[in-house]
Scaffold this active site. Structure first.
Site, PDB file in Angstrom:
ATOM      1  N   CYS A  10       0.881  -1.181   0.000  1.00  0.00           N
ATOM      2  CA  CYS A  10       0.000   0.000   0.000  1.00  0.00           C
ATOM      3  C   CYS A  10       0.908   1.218   0.000  1.00  0.00           C
ATOM      4  O   CYS A  10       1.042   1.903   1.007  1.00  0.00           O
ATOM      5  CB  CYS A  10      -0.920  -0.014   1.217  1.00  0.00           C
ATOM      6  N   ALA A  11       1.545   1.503  -1.118  1.00  0.00           N
ATOM      7  CA  ALA A  11       2.762   2.311  -1.127  1.00  0.00           C
ATOM      8  C   ALA A  11       2.567   3.816  -1.256  1.00  0.00           C
ATOM      9  O   ALA A  11       3.385   4.583  -0.759  1.00  0.00           O
ATOM     10  CB  ALA A  11       3.689   1.829  -2.248  1.00  0.00           C
ATOM     11  N   PRO A  71       1.896   7.709  -0.918  1.00  0.00           N
ATOM     12  CA  PRO A  71       2.576   8.411  -2.011  1.00  0.00           C
ATOM     13  C   PRO A  71       4.027   8.020  -2.210  1.00  0.00           C
ATOM     14  O   PRO A  71       4.650   8.471  -3.161  1.00  0.00           O
ATOM     15  CB  PRO A  71       2.491   9.872  -1.589  1.00  0.00           C
ATOM     16  N   GLY A  72       4.617   7.204  -1.352  1.00  0.00           N
ATOM     17  CA  GLY A  72       5.925   6.663  -1.663  1.00  0.00           C
ATOM     18  C   GLY A  72       7.087   7.073  -0.783  1.00  0.00           C
ATOM     19  O   GLY A  72       8.233   6.754  -1.101  1.00  0.00           O
ATOM     20  N   LYS A  97       7.937   5.946   2.223  1.00  0.00           N
ATOM     21  CA  LYS A  97       8.551   4.720   2.734  1.00  0.00           C
ATOM     22  C   LYS A  97       9.168   3.917   1.596  1.00  0.00           C
ATOM     23  O   LYS A  97      10.218   3.281   1.762  1.00  0.00           O
ATOM     24  CB  LYS A  97       7.522   3.884   3.485  1.00  0.00           C
ATOM     25  N   ASP A 157      -0.329   0.195  -5.311  1.00  0.00           N
ATOM     26  CA  ASP A 157      -1.430   0.910  -4.673  1.00  0.00           C
ATOM     27  C   ASP A 157      -2.704   0.596  -5.433  1.00  0.00           C
ATOM     28  O   ASP A 157      -2.693   0.460  -6.659  1.00  0.00           O
ATOM     29  CB  ASP A 157      -1.194   2.422  -4.647  1.00  0.00           C
ATOM     30  N   ASP A 183      -5.615  -4.423  -5.876  1.00  0.00           N
ATOM     31  CA  ASP A 183      -6.170  -4.531  -4.536  1.00  0.00           C
ATOM     32  C   ASP A 183      -5.220  -5.394  -3.709  1.00  0.00           C
ATOM     33  O   ASP A 183      -4.971  -6.558  -4.037  1.00  0.00           O
ATOM     34  CB  ASP A 183      -7.554  -5.175  -4.620  1.00  0.00           C
ATOM     35  N   ASP A 225       1.916  -1.311   5.057  1.00  0.00           N
ATOM     36  CA  ASP A 225       1.546  -0.063   5.729  1.00  0.00           C
ATOM     37  C   ASP A 225       0.101   0.220   5.342  1.00  0.00           C
ATOM     38  O   ASP A 225      -0.175   0.968   4.420  1.00  0.00           O
ATOM     39  CB  ASP A 225       2.488   1.051   5.275  1.00  0.00           C
ATOM     40  N   CYS A 256      -0.990   4.187  11.245  1.00  0.00           N
ATOM     41  CA  CYS A 256      -0.877   5.433  12.000  1.00  0.00           C
ATOM     42  C   CYS A 256      -2.072   5.539  12.951  1.00  0.00           C
ATOM     43  O   CYS A 256      -2.596   6.616  13.186  1.00  0.00           O
ATOM     44  CB  CYS A 256      -0.785   6.640  11.085  1.00  0.00           C
TER      45      CYS A 256
END
Length: 888
Positions: A172-173, A175-176, A178, A230, A257, A290, A343
């Site tokens: 689930c990358a 906006p990038g 990480k 994503d 997905d 994430d 988070c």
């Protein structure tokens, strides 16, 4: 949860968040929420002795933080500029009789590459040194040297232990931020390794086999691969912009997905005589999950959490989060690591998901929670929770699932929708060490809230089906069952084209035994091995989207139930899970009349795999979908490539079978890309399979117009230059060592070299005055002298009929001028006709350019436009956190 553009979302610890209001109006939102406060107070999520400090911290604005990105050498060079120039200026400022606190490095982040600042906005706006500092941050952020990233979101990649040579998936990358950290880890040591190999090649001491240490044994290049995914197409494109500065040929971006991420085929091994050829699928060394979450750890930056939070947010995400984690564990190699992070501080989204996923995967004998309490010294953290309660949608607090069942019998299910048994602490005989999970609270070190867990896969797994009987649905169980049955017969895109998910295939015993013997990637004689990328058969910033956002974004249908309510069908509802990856024999499949993907009988309760059709030669645009140009690899001896090899004196040792183009005809008409060997094998093996590849490859050669015949029109693109530069001959090389010469090339566009114009170019004048037309390579070499440069750089030059030009977009020029020279002089185009005033000279367009350089100027403008378009997409998608323009 925050909103942007009418969409709710919560994405990781990266993001600035926002709810459509201007920042000045954020203060109008009361920082209080009765349910949120009661939940965290009554459920003892924060220790009693720390509650006052916790609530005080979470109501304050979040400090700004950022990270230096790119290769370690370049990142340290940019960092030095901050430390040696801007910090001394800032520390001299006094405000209300006190010295202003300057930005400070995050003490637990390696090499001081992460920094944070708590300076109030009224101070930033009042003093000139901060204005200068802001320009530096904005310029370096625009070109990708600095990433605006929240401190706690930097933790997961540091705990994943990714190294060169590994295969890594970021599920689930977008906006990038990480993802960029992961990519940097895969390229660790590459610069030094390539230089060492190049030295041996020049000295004649290199043998025919590829050189380099483990993971960098592709003549110093990393053999690893990062796949970033994503579920949202636009957000997937944000990844490309975020990762562009790293210019890695070891990157693939996909759009799937995450709960049903497809298996990725690899080339089959050569079949031994009398043996069957096996289909093989990629397994990962490291996976970052994430996941989308409620974001209740982000109210310091995403103030609308105070207004929007309710307990249903977490309840609606629990099933999705658990599915993503189970899918990650299925795709992981034995001995590999998954890092799960949110988070959120809600145990329903954290410890409950960890416990549920481990239980579905067979318990701690198969999946181990790694104790990371000794890693990242200096990072304050709390252990995971062993016991907790659950709040339902109406704010009622429940101690156990047993209480829920008793209430259902007496009162019914009103207000209990989406509650599940797995949301409560595990009560089985196994005592999971959930205390090894990691919680970072806002008051620990003045950050947001975050949850991180590191898991290790001990044995192969066959995941148990979800126990849907112990999940209270929003509608009747009968209706959900009907939907599941409908899914089994799904024939619409994207399902009908996908290869079988490996977790839906029952292991074929003979095939599994064969796989155990042959679990390595085929090693072509001209390629280094990358067997590390396969499964070893032996054991060894926007905010996260919430449940509502998932329902909006993923392919879905809605069905009316008897009571008139609607229920979602598609990628959001409960779907039956599955076992593990296996390799299916093509011969066995064909003998039974089935495709390899459907040869095995589905497991009990699993969705049957759909056959994969023949590869598609042309890209197909689905209704409401997105069309991607195909990826076609060039013959190494293609007639268009041979002049390039000769012109640049490209070493035969540089791999020539990784050139790629993006058109169905497979012709090098405009741009030639370069990818790693593993990326090439994946793109070729999965062509036409339904895998949605959004990006792969680094631009290496771009076709440039020239004013004469017999000129190599293929110039080396800035992105690919660091990759190919060590393997180029000396004839197109120009060396620069003096600061003033570089400054002139940055400020002046198209300086003249004909007649006596070359004399104004100082030390490089003699080198360029007689150099043939075409692309050359500018080597900027540090000398350690006062008039020298701080770091080694390689930049592309274009020698046209009358002029010379540094082929860099204007934003790159401005950032380098500011960083190296503290100079914000406007750029000058020397080919413009003489204007009536200096102001016109600096602001007019290229309409009056000399005809000889119009084409190269326009083509460079295309490069700039690509950067601009990417930034616009990036900004529109809401990644406010990664741009200092709006925060400083």
């Amino acid at each position: 949860m925050g909103k942007r553009g009418g969409r709710k979302f919560n994405r990781g610890g990266r993001g600035g968040g926002g709810d459509g209001r201007s920042r000045s109006n954020w203060q109008d939102i009361p920082r209080t929420n009765e349910k949120l406060e009661r939940y965290y107070n009554e459920l003892a999520i924060v220790p009693e002795s720390e509650k006052e400090e916790f609530w005080a911290a979470i109501r304050r604005d979040l400090p700004n933080s950022f990270r230096f990105t790119g290769s370690r050498g370049h990142a340290l060079a940019v960092q030095e500029r901050l430390k040696n120039f801007y910090i001394p200026e800032i520390t001299s400022i006094k405000y209300e009789g006190e010295f202003v606190e300057p930005p400070r490095p995050v003490d637990w982040y390696p090499d001081q590459l992460a920094w944070a600042m708590t300076t109030p906005k009224q101070v930033i706006r009042r003093f000139a040194p901060f204005s200068s500092f802001q320009k530096f941050l904005v310029a370096e952020t625009d070109v990708g040297n600095i990433s605006r990233q929240e401190v706690v979101s930097m933790i997961p990649p540091l705990l994943i232990d990714a190294r060169p040579g590994m295969t890594v998936l970021d599920m689930c990358a977008a906006p990038g931020s990480k993802s960029a950290q992961l990519m940097e880890l895969l390229h660790t040591g590459e610069e030094e390794s390539i230089l060492e190999v190049g030295k041996k090649v020049r000295e004649g001491t290199a043998g025919p086999e590829p050189l380099g240490p483990e993971g960098l044994n592709d003549d110093g290049r990393t053999t690893g691969l990062l796949i970033c995914n994503d579920a949202d197409y636009k957000r997937a494109h944000m990844l490309i912009h975020q990762l562009k500065r790293l210019s890695s040929p070891n990157l693939i971006v996909t759009n799937h997905d995450a709960t049903m991420y497809p298996s990725i085929k690899l080339p089959p091994l050569p079949a031994e005589e009398g043996k069957r050829q096996m289909n093989r699928y990629l397994k990962f060394d490291r996976i970052l999950a994430d996941v989308p979450c409620s974001g209740d750890g982000t109210p310091r930056k995403n103030v609308s959490v105070w207004k929007d939070w309710n307990p249903a947010n977490a309840l609606g995400l629990y099933v999705t989060q658990a599915r993503i984690l189970v899918r990650a564990l299925q795709m992981l190699k034995v001995g590999g690591r998954v890092v799960y992070s949110t988070c959120s501080l809600n145990p329903v989204e954290n410890e409950a998901v960890i416990a549920s996923a481990i239980e579905r995967c067979g318990g701690s004998v198969n999946v181990k929670i790694i104790d990371c309490s000794k890693e990242l010294p200096g990072l304050k953290r709390a252990p995971g929770m062993k016991d907790w309660k659950v709040m339902d949608r109406e704010g009622r607090i429940w101690n156990s699932w047993k209480e829920i069942e008793e209430h259902k019998e007496k009162e019914g299910t009103d207000g209990l929708a989406r509650l599940a048994e797995g949301m409560f602490p595990p009560t089985g005989g196994e005592d999971l060490p959930l205390e090894h999970c990691m919680r970072v609270y806002p008051h620990h070190q003045d950050t947001g809230g975050f949850f991180i867990t590191v898991l290790e896969k001990k044995h192969e797994i066959r995941a148990k089906p979800e126990n849907t009987a112990n999940i209270i649905p929003k509608a009747s169980v009968a209706a959900l069952t009907d939907e599941l049955d409908a899914r089994k017969n799904e024939t619409s895109e994207p399902y009908k084209k996908l290869e079988a998910l490996d977790d839906l295939v029952v292991p074929d015993q003979e095939a599994a035994e064969e796989a155990a013997k042959n679990a390595t990637v085929a090693e072509a004689s001209h390629q280094p091995p990358y067997s590390v990328t396969l499964d070893a058969s032996n054991p060894e910033s926007p905010t996260k989207r919430n449940a509502d956002d998932f329902e909006e974004e993923l392919p879905a249908k809605r069905a009316k139930l008897e009571d008139g309510s609607e229920v979602l069908i598609g990628d959001r509802p409960i779907h039956k899970p599955a076992p593990l990856v296996v390799e299916v024999s093509e011969s066995n499949a064909s003998a039974s009349g089935a495709t390899p993907a459907s040869a095995a009988t589905p497991a009990s309760g699993a969705t049957p795999a759909q056959p994969a059709p023949a590869p598609l030669e042309q890209p197909v645009k689905k209704k409401g979908g997105h069309q991607e140009d195909p990826y076609k690899y060039l013959d190494p001896n293609h007639e268009e490539l041979q002049p390039i090899y000769n012109f640049y004196e490209l070493s035969e040792r540089f791999p020539r079978d990784r050139w790629m183009v993006r058109n169905a005809e497979g012709l090098p008409t405009r741009t030639v890309y370069y990818t790693s060997a593993l990326a090439r094998d994946i793109l070729q093996s999965n062509e036409g399979s339904g895998m949605k590849f959004v990006h792969c490859g680094v631009k290496m050669f771009v076709k440039q117009d020239a004013q004469r015949d017999n000129v190599c029109r293929w110039r080396i693109q800035t992105d690919g230059l660091p990759i190919i530069e060590p393997w180029l001959g000396p004839s197109r090389s120009v060396t620069l060592t003096k600061r003033e010469t570089l400054r002139k090339l940055l400020v002046e566009m198209f300086p003249k070299v004909n007649d006596d114009g070359w004399k104004s170019l100082g030390e490089i004048g003699e080198q360029v005055k007689d150099i043939p037309m075409g692309c050359s390579i500018l080597h900027v070499e540090p000398t350690g002298q006062e008039d020298g440069l701080p770091e080694r750089m390689v930049l592309p030059l274009w020698r046209s009929l009358h002029s010379l030009n540094l082929m860099l977009p204007k934003e790159e020029r401005r950032a380098m001028l500011l960083r190296i020279f503290n100079d914000d002089t406007p750029l000058i185009n020397t080919t413009l006709k003489k204007p009536t005033s200096p102001a016109v000279a600096l602001q007019s367009t290229a309409a009056a350019e000399d005809a000889a350089v119009q084409n190269e100027s326009a083509q460079l403008g295309e490069v700039e436009q690509e950067h601009t378009n990417a930034r616009e997409t990036y900004t529109k998608a809401g990644d406010e956190e990664d741009r200092f323009n709006t925060t400083v």
